[in-house]
Scaffold this active site. Structure first.
Site, PDB file in Angstrom:
ATOM      1  N   ASN A 184       0.811  -1.231   0.000  1.00  0.00           N
ATOM      2  CA  ASN A 184       0.000   0.000   0.000  1.00  0.00           C
ATOM      3  C   ASN A 184       0.838   1.273   0.000  1.00  0.00           C
ATOM      4  O   ASN A 184       0.325   2.355   0.289  1.00  0.00           O
ATOM      5  CB  ASN A 184      -0.970   0.010   1.183  1.00  0.00           C
ATOM      6  CG  ASN A 184      -2.023  -1.069   1.077  1.00  0.00           C
ATOM      7  OD1 ASN A 184      -2.545  -1.337  -0.008  1.00  0.00           O
ATOM      8  ND2 ASN A 184      -2.332  -1.721   2.187  1.00  0.00           N
ATOM      9  N   ASP A 208      -1.843  -7.457 -10.703  1.00  0.00           N
ATOM     10  CA  ASP A 208      -3.172  -6.937 -10.406  1.00  0.00           C
ATOM     11  C   ASP A 208      -3.231  -6.296  -9.024  1.00  0.00           C
ATOM     12  O   ASP A 208      -3.983  -5.348  -8.806  1.00  0.00           O
ATOM     13  CB  ASP A 208      -4.199  -8.064 -10.490  1.00  0.00           C
ATOM     14  CG  ASP A 208      -4.381  -8.564 -11.924  1.00  0.00           C
ATOM     15  OD1 ASP A 208      -4.069  -7.801 -12.859  1.00  0.00           O
ATOM     16  OD2 ASP A 208      -4.821  -9.714 -12.107  1.00  0.00           O
ATOM     17  N   ARG A 321       0.874 -21.682  -5.599  1.00  0.00           N
ATOM     18  CA  ARG A 321      -0.025 -21.831  -4.449  1.00  0.00           C
ATOM     19  C   ARG A 321      -1.489 -21.853  -4.879  1.00  0.00           C
ATOM     20  O   ARG A 321      -2.328 -22.465  -4.217  1.00  0.00           O
ATOM     21  CB  ARG A 321       0.212 -20.702  -3.443  1.00  0.00           C
ATOM     22  CG  ARG A 321      -0.180 -19.305  -3.907  1.00  0.00           C
ATOM     23  CD  ARG A 321       0.258 -18.261  -2.880  1.00  0.00           C
ATOM     24  NE  ARG A 321      -0.196 -16.910  -3.169  1.00  0.00           N
ATOM     25  CZ  ARG A 321       0.490 -16.047  -3.914  1.00  0.00           C
ATOM     26  NH1 ARG A 321       1.641 -16.415  -4.449  1.00  0.00           N
ATOM     27  NH2 ARG A 321       0.015 -14.830  -4.116  1.00  0.00           N
TER      28      ARG A 321
END
Length: 552
Positions: A184, A208, A321
């Site tokens: 962030n 993304d 994963r």
């Protein structure tokens, strides 16, 4: 070309062959003339064959003096007398860099060098082409670039420095680069620190997740500057003035793939350079009048939420994963009960099964609602009541393996057509896909259709709706009996159910919502689609037969 006034016409040399070069307001074109002599009964005839090429002005990257006026001759090992004779009368040269389309929607930057007889003519061509480029006001001159050095395979910095920065420099675009240091970082910097007036766009180098940071920072900053409370679910958000560019460097890069057609960094950089602009819908997600997140691609409850929640515990595995968590989730085969209410769109917005894909120049996205349509839309939204029983709204209660809201096709290399192949980028809607409780085998068949060309909605346990708003409320069950595990949904019309009591697992009352790859903290949400809230440096996916060259 005949309708455009001619700006320049000259005979120049290209690779030691004389060409006729013409420039008008839209196109730069050149024609090679090849002459061959044929003898018939002792008579010499001249056969002339002309081949022409054209490049649109809007797809010229730059024009400048050639770095080496004789570079075409030095590249060739042969130094025959003919080459020298051709290059000597035309010692001055200029180079035009332009976009060339290749396969699978990829773009490349090519160049062509023309030789002129004198420096004045060469300078004239450079000046007039640059004047035409200056008229293209949609092109950015200053960009703010955020690079995520940890996303995907950690190649973001290398991709930008080796593939993107040279193109920006060629196009005379200045870029302020910030390498993010934490999660962030880009979002917080956009919200509070940066002066947005200094830039023509914001570019993210990453996946993304990095794009989501840019989206939240830019949209939140825009609402703050315009004093709009985004915590109000029915607030009309102010569209962002700056465009967002995506240089793909992540694991999937779904948003880039769905808006450009490829995950190629060079192609994305060229879309930024030419100043393409693609509007994009943004869904605002709320819980009890509290803003949670924005979404532009996929909101997924049930299967995709469970996959993401489990994969977060295995981040050390990298992209693998998702495969492992997906297999585990399929084996668990959970389903969840809840009520979903949605406001469908009018018929003019098409439907998710019409096979009309969103492409460059999409008529659905360019449709502008009339005043009557806007009044109907407002009246339908005002009719929403607390009991969800008012006209215009549909209410469905059931047991779901997956609830997905796709605001775009969600196409990616693994799923070339995406979760909703006919979803549109800027029509103010999202495609709500409901996958009812079914057998594990049936659900696997549904998932397999994401990877092929079959109609993935052609199952009795799958339904899809094009909506502008929807609400979801999970049902709480502390204890579930064995009878409930095999109970058929009431009045649904969906016959395929779990074949046995062990087919489905209902051990958890709630799943989690996956919002563009992030887990939401609440299961009960309300979603509103904000039409064309942001714009990307993209143009939508072009048809494959598009060509930069034109035979004249």
């Amino acid at each position: 070309m005949e309708n455009q006034p001619r700006l320049l016409l000259s005979k120049l040399f290209l690779k030691h062959r004389q060409v006729e070069v013409v420039l008008n307001g839209n196109v730069l074109a050149w024609k090679k003339i090849e002459k061959s002599r044929k003898r018939r009964s002792g008579i010499s005839n001249i056969f002339v064959k002309a081949k022409s090429h054209a490049v649109k002005i809007c797809e010229i990257v730059s024009v400048c003096k050639a770095k080496d006026d004789d570079q075409d001759a030095t590249k060739k090992r042969s130094t025959d007398r003919t080459s020298k004779q051709c290059s000597q009368p035309y010692p001055y040269a200029f180079t035009v860099a332009y976009i060339r389309r290749t396969r699978q929607h990829q773009w490349r930057c090519s160049d062509v060098t023309f030789h002129a007889a004198n420096q004045g003519l060469c300078d004239q061509w450079i000046q007039i082409i640059n004047e035409q480029l200056s008229l293209l006001t949609n092109r950015p001159k200053s960009l703010l670039v955020y690079i995520n050095p940890y996303g995907g395979k950690r190649h973001g910095m290398r991709i930008y420095q080796q593939k993107v920065a040279p193109l920006f420099s060629c196009a005379c675009i200045s870029a302020d680069v910030i390498v993010t240091e934490r999660a962030n970082h880009a979002r917080d910097h956009l919200k509070t620190e940066v002066n947005l007036d200094e830039y023509d766009g914001v570019v993210c180098v990453g996946g993304d997740g990095m794009f989501s940071e840019i989206l939240h920072g830019l949209v939140t900053r825009t609402q703050m500057d315009n004093r709009v409370d985004h915590n109000h679910p029915d607030a009309e958000l102010v569209p962002c003035s700056l465009r967002i560019g995506i240089i793909p460097a992540g694991s999937t890069d779904c948003i880039c793939f769905a808006t450009v057609g490829t995950n190629d960094p060079v192609t994305s950089a060229l879309h930024i350079i030419v100043g393409d602009s693609q509007p994009l819908d943004v869904s605002s997600v709320h819980h009890n009048d509290r803003f949670l997140r924005y979404s532009v691609s996929l909101l997924g409850y049930g299967f995709y939420g469970d996959v993401l929640r489990d994969s977060e515990k295995k981040r050390w595995l990298g992209p693998a994963r998702y495969d492992l968590s997906g297999l585990k989730t399929i084996l668990n085969h959970n389903y969840y009960e809840g009520t979903i209410s949605f406001l469908p769109t009018e018929n003019k917005m098409g439907n998710p099964r019409d096979k009309l894909q969103c492409r460059f120049g999409c008529c659905i996205c360019q449709h502008k609602p009339s005043s009557k349509e806007r009044q109907w839309k407002m009246s339908q939204e005002e009719e929403k009541s607390d009991d969800d029983c008012s006209s215009g709204w549909n209410v469905i209660h059931g047991k779901f393996i997956a609830i997905n809201a796709a605001s775009m096709s969600c196409a990616c290399p693994r799923s070339p057509k995406g979760l909703s192949p006919s979803a549109h980028l800027a029509d103010g809607t999202t495609d709500l896909i409901l996958v009812r409780k079914c057998s594990r085998l049936d659900f696997l068949r549904h998932l397999h259709r994401h990877t092929n060309k079959e109609d993935q909605f052609d199952h009795s346990f799958v339904e899809v709706h094009r909506v502008r708003k929807f609400y979801f409320k999970p049902w709480n069950h502390e204890l579930v009996s064995l009878e409930d595990l095999s109970e058929s949904p009431k009045k649904t019309g969906f016959s395929p159910l779990c074949a046995s009591q062990t087919t489905c697992n209902y051990s958890n009352a709630h799943s989690s919502w996956s919002c563009d790859g992030e887990i939401l903290p609440y299961a009960a949400i309300q979603v509103s689609v904000q039409c064309k809230l942001i714009r990307l440096f993209a143009r939508g996916i072009e048809e494959q037969n598009w060509s930069v060259f034109e035979e004249l």
